[in-house]
Design an enzyme around this catalytic site. Structure first.
Site, PDB file in Angstrom:
ATOM      1  N   GLU A 295       9.184   9.460 -35.693  1.00  0.00           N
ATOM      2  CA  GLU A 295       9.473  10.429 -36.753  1.00  0.00           C
ATOM      3  C   GLU A 295       9.715   9.734 -38.088  1.00  0.00           C
ATOM      4  OE1 GLU A 295       8.780  13.390 -36.157  1.00  0.00           O
ATOM      5  OE2 GLU A 295       8.655  13.165 -33.988  1.00  0.00           O
ATOM      6  N   TYR A 382      -2.882  11.782 -31.337  1.00  0.00           N
ATOM      7  CA  TYR A 382      -1.885  10.715 -31.314  1.00  0.00           C
ATOM      8  C   TYR A 382      -2.471   9.432 -30.731  1.00  0.00           C
ATOM      9  CZ  TYR A 382       1.653  14.459 -31.858  1.00  0.00           C
ATOM     10  OH  TYR A 382       2.402  15.524 -32.296  1.00  0.00           O
TER      11      TYR A 382
END
Length: 612
Positions: A295, A382
């Site tokens: 994050e 991803y």
């Protein structure tokens, strides 16, 4: 370059330029609604062309009033077009000259059908005394709580003024409170950096905070605060410093972390200055802190430099995973980076198998015309994206040659957007003067970008940390095939293993065979996976039990899946439960569906074949 429009928005964002957004909102916990007023500074985006028509995205909003420079202006809300929502058409009384800016203001309320907001009753929170609300806007849900150009192509600086009877968090730097009235305060926030609509966030509830670094705090409900502090304070600033060494100085001033109630549908959401995260990260042993690295990396990849549309989502997430593992490698050694990549490769294989090798959603560049971006969500952008960058790094000459490109890339596209063409051009711009253009020429760009399925190249990862996992998994598999007595396995088998190594072991045995029930029982007894506070371990074990149709765990699994809203865990469990016992799967979903965020509930309904 030919103009390519984002198919996931109905706004005419190429005609209308927005330079500032000012949002006022009042949270109504009793009615579970949000009443808002949003003002945009707008002008024509076309040189020498007046602005005569404005189209914004909305979804399930009640539009009450529209003004331009305080003059009431007619508007029309189109019939809903499925996941795209309802286009809001605004026609100024007089065309707005291209050289002139004006203020467009919209008064509105959300409705019960809002897909971005989840209101929680007090009993759904840890403390049990106060209500709670939070937003999740990615990919195209911002339009359900604010009229906007809901596309990552548009980035604007923002101010937020939110009235609530409980503390508030939003995607900006807190600027204080004001105007106490009837038991509520206005909470003020400013976001000086331009951000896209999917990064708009709002949260209000019973919150406490504590520092976890010189520029970081963690926010959560008071009863969870000390556990969160322990989990994150050791690593936060180390991660920030490692990330800055790889990229650019952190430009968002503060990096604060918010642990939400368990119904939050993602592992984390990189809202600027207020990363939202799942409580499943709290394992008690700091074993899930890699999510912080992920994050945090979004502060550069995604937030500072943003994918132009959801069709090139890999430029957000693939780059972020690549940076995440670089950060872990810097702090814990290159074998750790390699090990995390091995786990990621296995997750990519699982996603491709689930979606189908020819699926549009297994491509790096996806065609989302007529497709809901939520349906495309998987590990593909991803992991396939990260492996593409890993391959570019290998081809170009390794980390020492490739890493200096990263700050160049983030500086070049800072506060802007990027697509796969711009990304490729940037690589050539940087490496051609170094005599490395021929290296880039050797990459099969078309296959990487447009071919479905697994990547055309499988990297050669360092398996030092993985080899013990493979060895133990092979022992379990061979014993099961030979119907040996599983009592030979003991807790010493995984003594001193990291949580990641245990996860890889479970991934490998899951792919190997369906185990006899006495093996599932033995594995659970000696390794204590079902009782683990680390959800990465317990849910992997639950998948193995469901694949083997081990009924003694069904009720335990149902209770756990009904207490966690993270889609990474919820969706695979329901798919497997559906295969093992469809009636029980549907019964379980019906029991807990109102606990889940609407994004999660909608996807599980599709997984179970219950959606219309």
């Amino acid at each position: 370059m030919k103009l390519r429009l984002d198919p996931s928005t109905q706004s005419n964002y190429h005609d209308v330029s927005i330079s500032k957004l000012d949002w006022h909102a009042r949270i109504d916990f009793d009615q579970e609604l949000l009443h808002g007023k949003v003002s945009f500074v707008i002008q024509s985006a076309r040189v020498s062309q007046a602005l005569s028509h404005i189209i914004l995205d909305t979804s399930y909003l009640e539009i009450k009033n529209v003004t331009i420079n305080d003059i009431p202006t007619p508007f029309r809300v189109d019939k809903r077009r499925g996941f795209l929502g309802s286009a809001l058409h605004i026609v100024p009384a007089d065309e707005i000259p291209s050289s002139k800016s004006c203020i467009l203001t919209i008064l509105y309320s959300t409705t019960k059908d809002c897909t971005a907001l989840q209101f929680l009753k007090p009993e759904q929170t840890i403390g049990g005394k106060f209500p709670y609300v939070f937003s999740e806007c990615q990919a195209i849900h911002a339009r359900s709580f604010i009229p906007c150009q809901d596309t990552p192509s548009v980035k604007v600086p923002c101010t937020f003024k939110i009235r609530s009877k409980l503390p508030v968090i939003a995607s900006g730097i807190p600027c204080g409170t004001a105007n106490f009235c009837n038991g509520s305060l206005e909470y003020l926030f400013e976001q000086k950096n331009p951000i896209p609509s999917y990064l708009f966030c709002i949260l209000s509830g019973d919150l406490a905070s504590t520092n976890i670094g010189p520029r970081s705090s963690v926010y959560t409900e008071p009863g969870n605060l000390l556990a969160c502090k322990y989990e994150f304070e050791h690593d936060m600033e180390n991660f920030m410093e490692a990330a800055e060494q790889l990229t650019l100085p952190y430009c968002w001033t503060r990096y604060d972390f918010v642990i939400l109630p368990p119904s939050f549908p993602y592992g984390g959401m990189e809202n600027p200055n207020a990363t939202f995260a799942t409580p499943t990260l709290i394992a008690g042993d700091r074993s899930n802190v890699n999510v912080i690295a992920h994050e945090l990396a979004h502060s550069w990849s995604g937030n500072l430099v943003t994918n132009e549309s959801w069709q090139c989502f890999w430029l957000n997430e693939g780059m972020t995973v690549f940076l995440e593992r670089k950060i872990l490698g810097r702090l814990y050694g290159e074998p750790t980076r390699q090990f995390e990549a091995i786990i990621g490769w296995g997750e990519l294989e699982e996603s491709v198998k689930l979606l189908g090798e020819d699926s549009e959603y297994t491509k790096l560049i996806q065609n989302l015309e007529g497709r809901d971006p939520d349906d495309a969500f998987s590990t593909v952008p991803y992991e396939k994206g990260s492996n593409f960058l890993y391959e570019i790094e290998r081809v170009i000459g390794g980390p020492s040659v490739f890493e200096p490109f990263l700050p160049f890339y983030f500086r070049k596209f800072a506060k802007s957007t990027v697509n796969e063409v711009k990304f490729k051009h940037a690589l050539y711009e940087y490496f051609s003067p170094l005599g490395l253009a021929s290296k880039l020429d050797s990459i099969d760009w078309d296959t990487w970008y447009h071919a479905p399925g697994m990547p055309p190249v499988k990297p050669h990862f360092d398996t030092t940390l993985a080899d013990p996992c493979y060895k133990l998994a092979e022992s379990w598999t061979n014993s099961a095939k030979n119907s040996d007595d599983p009592s030979k396995f003991s807790s010493k088998d995984i003594e001193n293993w990291s949580a990641g190594q245990k996860s890889l072991f479970l991934d490998v045995v899951y792919e190997a065979v369906s185990f006899p029930h006495n093996y599932i029982k033995r594995m659970g007894d000696v390794y204590s996976f079902a009782e683990s506070k680390n959800a990465e371990l317990s849910f992997r074990f639950f998948k193995l039990a469901l694949k083997s149709k081990y009924k003694p765990l069904y009720n335990t699994i149902a209770e756990r899946v009904g207490s966690v809203g993270r889609m990474k865990f919820v969706r695979p469990i329901f798919r497997l439960l559906n295969e093992a016992d469809r009636a029980f799967a549907i019964e379980t979903f019906e029991k807990y569906k109102h606990f889940y965020h609407k994004i999660c509930a909608s996807q599980v309904e599709k997984d179970l074949g219950l959606s219309e």
